[in-house]
Scaffold this active site. Structure first.
Site, PDB file in Angstrom:
ATOM      1  N   THR A  34      -7.759  -1.844   8.674  1.00  0.00           N
ATOM      2  CA  THR A  34      -8.915  -2.274   9.853  1.00  0.00           C
ATOM      3  C   THR A  34      -9.960  -2.911   9.319  1.00  0.00           C
ATOM      4  O   THR A  34     -10.120  -3.163   8.070  1.00  0.00           O
ATOM      5  CB  THR A  34      -9.335  -0.964  10.747  1.00  0.00           C
ATOM      6  N   HIS A  93     -13.510  10.465  11.346  1.00  0.00           N
ATOM      7  CA  HIS A  93     -12.815  10.354  10.235  1.00  0.00           C
ATOM      8  C   HIS A  93     -12.949  11.011   8.807  1.00  0.00           C
ATOM      9  O   HIS A  93     -14.104  11.408   8.792  1.00  0.00           O
ATOM     10  CB  HIS A  93     -12.534   8.711  10.037  1.00  0.00           C
ATOM     11  N   GLY A 152       0.915  -1.240  -0.020  1.00  0.00           N
ATOM     12  CA  GLY A 152       0.136   0.063   0.047  1.00  0.00           C
ATOM     13  C   GLY A 152       1.044   1.211  -0.130  1.00  0.00           C
ATOM     14  O   GLY A 152       0.376   2.049   0.334  1.00  0.00           O
ATOM     15  N   ALA A 153       1.987   0.956  -0.606  1.00  0.00           N
ATOM     16  CA  ALA A 153       3.094   2.085  -0.602  1.00  0.00           C
ATOM     17  C   ALA A 153       2.741   3.612  -1.053  1.00  0.00           C
ATOM     18  O   ALA A 153       3.529   4.499  -0.759  1.00  0.00           O
ATOM     19  CB  ALA A 153       4.379   1.704  -1.265  1.00  0.00           C
ATOM     20  N   GLY A 181      -0.260   4.943  -0.996  1.00  0.00           N
ATOM     21  CA  GLY A 181      -1.423   5.290  -0.409  1.00  0.00           C
ATOM     22  C   GLY A 181      -0.803   6.561   0.565  1.00  0.00           C
ATOM     23  O   GLY A 181       0.249   6.718   0.936  1.00  0.00           O
ATOM     24  N   LYS A 218     -12.629   6.890   4.519  1.00  0.00           N
ATOM     25  CA  LYS A 218     -12.738   5.658   5.262  1.00  0.00           C
ATOM     26  C   LYS A 218     -13.634   4.897   4.946  1.00  0.00           C
ATOM     27  O   LYS A 218     -15.013   5.167   4.995  1.00  0.00           O
ATOM     28  CB  LYS A 218     -12.599   5.992   6.705  1.00  0.00           C
TER      29      LYS A 218
END
Length: 256
Positions: free
Chosen positions: A92, A146, A8-9, A11, A150
């Protein structure tokens, strides 16, 4: 030196993790993966590939840091843990069954993983203080706020906060016993009698407020991250300490 690959580099969180790992003397950024190819602008540039298994086999990291999406994270863990790498997971949306599965998978392959709903040290302290307050103020509601991108609600932080509070307080009904919602969902989600409310708006990062009500008074405990840099010390701590653990470690507080 701990070798780290970031999944996920590209993001928002993943790019911050890459910068943090790159800047630490005892951590080495050896690979980067995302759903699309690209380059992380660090040093001469870190190439981002799309095949997680191939990247792990090529880079041979000690730890994979995963900040991806709730709908793909279990698939990622099913790929990486059998390869014998440790995992630090900030994604999550895990169910109890998911947590049981990854714990068993990690133990089967003699490795470990940290799943932390929140890596901010302020959030960890907030949960600890909330558990202390709940011993004296059993009436409690949680409001988590948030950014509007999300995907899961309530947040993992709100869920683990409620779970920890439930360990020190009996389940109970709050509010008027004849209370009726005239619009479905108005009172929020329910966990052991606690109400959890989720706000999704541009401008928020990951704030949370725990409100306790007593006779003639209220007590509020809150955390308000200003930017995503606040999570990075916790991520680095996770990378350093998870290599000495076994199976699933759930929550950054377990490593502090």
């Amino acid at each position: 030196m701990i070798r780290v690959l970031v999944n996920g580099a590209l993001g928002r969180m993943g790019s911050e993790v890459c910068k943090k790992v790159y800047s630490e003397a005892d951590l080495e950024l050896v690979g980067a993966v995302d759903i699309k190819e690209g380059t992380v602008p660090l040093g001469d540039g870190v190439k981002v590939t799309t095949d997680l298994v191939a990247a792990i086999e090529a880079a041979k990291p000690d730890v994979v840091v995963d900040f991806t999406r709730p709908d793909v994270v279990m698939g990622n863990l099913r790929k990486m843990l059998p390869l014998g790498v440790h995992a630090v997971v900030g994604t999550t949306g895990f169910s109890d069954a998911d947590l049981k599965e990854v714990d068993e998978l990690a133990r089967k392959h003699n490795t470990s993983l940290l799943i932390a709903p929140n890596f901010a040290l302020g959030a960890v302290v907030m949960m600890k203080l909330a558990c202390e307050a709940a011993k004296y103020f059993p009436h409690v509601e949680i409001i988590e706020k948030h950014h509007d991108n999300k995907l899961d609600a309530p947040s993992g932080t709100a869920i683990i906060t409620a779970q920890k509070i439930a360990e020190v307080r009996k389940a109970m009904h709050q509010g008027n016993p004849d209370e009726k919602e005239t619009m479905a969902g108005a009172r929020g989600a329910d966990y052991e009698g606690m109400k959890i409310h989720s706000v999704r708006l541009p401008g928020y990062v990951a704030s949370q407020e725990v409100i306790f009500g007593g006779q003639g008074e209220t007590l509020k405990i809150s955390t308000d991250p200003i930017n995503r840099e606040c999570y990075m010390p916790g991520v680095a701590l996770g990378c350093r300490k998870i290599v000495d653990q076994a199976g699933l470690v759930y929550g950054l507080d377990k490593l502090l």
